[in-house]
Scaffold this motif. Structure first.
Motif: not given
Length: 403
Positions: A303-304, A318-321, A327-331
């Protein structure tokens, strides 16, 4: 007069550079502060552990060369009696993943506030179980891990966990590296835990504290440009068969943390400075503080808020999209550990590789780097690529003295 002026100028500039660099060093290396905080807590009975007496009373555990790269994570080569080790101490809270933001200054009262006086062993076990459930997910074998932690917490091996030992264990369990050392305590490439006091702990040391094997005094390191240092690293690597053996060790460690007995751990900072090896060229992890439980990372990042994918990074690897609709980071982390390990090993292994396997080795490494978490049958591909690489390397070095 001109020569005198230039001589004075060189001395002045040199002195200023040394002063600035020394100031930086003293900010990074705060071992005395760390020892004072820990020993004050030990002497007032707040914390306890097998390293406390040696650190604070007999002073047979002492800090040597500073290896710290951040002021809040103190790291030293040390000696405990006549045994070498690595001493680590947290100068600030490490109760959550920071995602690039600074943590609040360390508050000892908060850090060592649990468990409280009167807490039973059963209640403490329930606390530890709840912590593991949040970090590792709901797994059926967590009670087994809780019992293992109680065994480690009993530092004096009297069959009971005192309040001071429980407070130390609770503080240490907030640190992913400590948890990983306990989980992987029987694995070859994980350093052994030697002892602890509060959230200070001592782990086994290794002879070479970088993948490249070259370690210079900090004064010299400060004046070497990064580009020149990279060239030096490549020049001072071990022979290729020995590099191959070290690389196999890294691949085996990737296996250890990939869907291990208590879930999957993500390697979020795979760099040469975090990997070492011993005199037999067996890989040993030097720093595992950025290896985090997948469940824990997913829960904290999902939920970032983000503007782009650059906002969805932990550590360096460690990268997500970023989901532009919310407008939230996926997990879901994009690259598995194996792909990141192969990226690190590519130049390391290809330089000096025997001509008869170079083409195949390069092909396998690039296939490995291209591996994605979202790929169909990723786990099968992961195992196949990893086993193929290990087989290729072992086949080449199995009949040499370096194997």
């Amino acid at each position: 007069m001109k020569y005198l002026f230039f001589s004075w100028l060189v001395v002045f500039v040199g002195s200023w550079i040394i002063y600035v660099q020394y100031s930086t060093y003293t900010e990074l290396c705060r071992g005395k502060d760390c020892k004072k905080i820990i020993c004050d807590k030990y002497k007032t009975g707040v914390i306890d552990g097998p390293a406390c007496n040696s650190l604070c009373v007999t002073e047979t555990l002492y800090f040597g060369k500073c290896l710290s790269t951040k002021p809040n994570n103190q790291m030293y080569l040390g000696i405990w009696g006549n045994l070498p080790g690595v001493v680590k101490c947290q100068m600030e809270q490490a109760l959550h993943l920071d995602f690039g933001t600074e943590l609040e200054p360390r508050k000892e009262i908060v850090l060592f506030d649990k468990p409280t006086r009167g807490t039973t062993v059963q209640k403490f076990k329930e606390m530890v179980y709840s912590l593991f459930k949040a970090k590792l997910g709901d797994q059926g074998n967590l009670p087994e891990l809780v019992n293992l932690i109680l065994t480690v917490a009993d530092g004096d091996k009297d069959g009971q966990v005192s309040l001071g030992e429980a407070k130390s264990a609770w503080a240490l369990l907030q640190l992913n590296e400590f948890l990983l050392m306990v989980i992987l305590q029987d694995k070859e490439h994980t350093p052994k835990l030697m002892g602890f006091c509060g959230d200070l702990y001592v782990m086994e040391s290794v002879e070479y504290t970088s993948l490249y094997g070259i370690s210079l005094p900090w004064v010299i390191e400060l004046f070497i440009p990064s580009g020149f240092r990279r060239s030096m690293d490549q020049l001072f690597t071990p022979s290729w068969p020995r590099k191959a053996k070290i690389a196999i060790g890294l691949l085996e460690f990737v296996e250890d943390v990939f869907h291990g007995p208590y879930g999957n751990f993500l390697m979020c900072d795979i760099s040469a400075k975090n990997l070492g090896y011993n005199d037999k060229y067996d890989l040993k992890m030097v720093d595992m503080r950025k290896i985090v439980p997948e469940t824990n990372l997913k829960e904290l990042i999902k939920d970032r808020h983000c503007e782009s994918d650059l906002d969805c990074v932990y550590g360096t690897d460690c990268r997500t999209s970023c989901d532009q609709s919310t407008m939230k980071c996926t997990s879901e982390v994009i690259q598995p550990n194996l792909a990141k390990a192969c990226q690190l090993l590519k130049d390391y292994l290809l330089r000096g590789a025997p001509s008869e396997i170079r083409e195949e080795l390069e092909k396998q490494l690039y296939s490995c780097i291209a591996l994605k978490v979202t790929a169909n049958q990723m786990e099968m591909e992961h195992s196949l690529i990893l086993n193929n690489l290990k087989t290729l390397l072992w086949k080449k070095i199995s009949y040499t003295n370096d194997s």
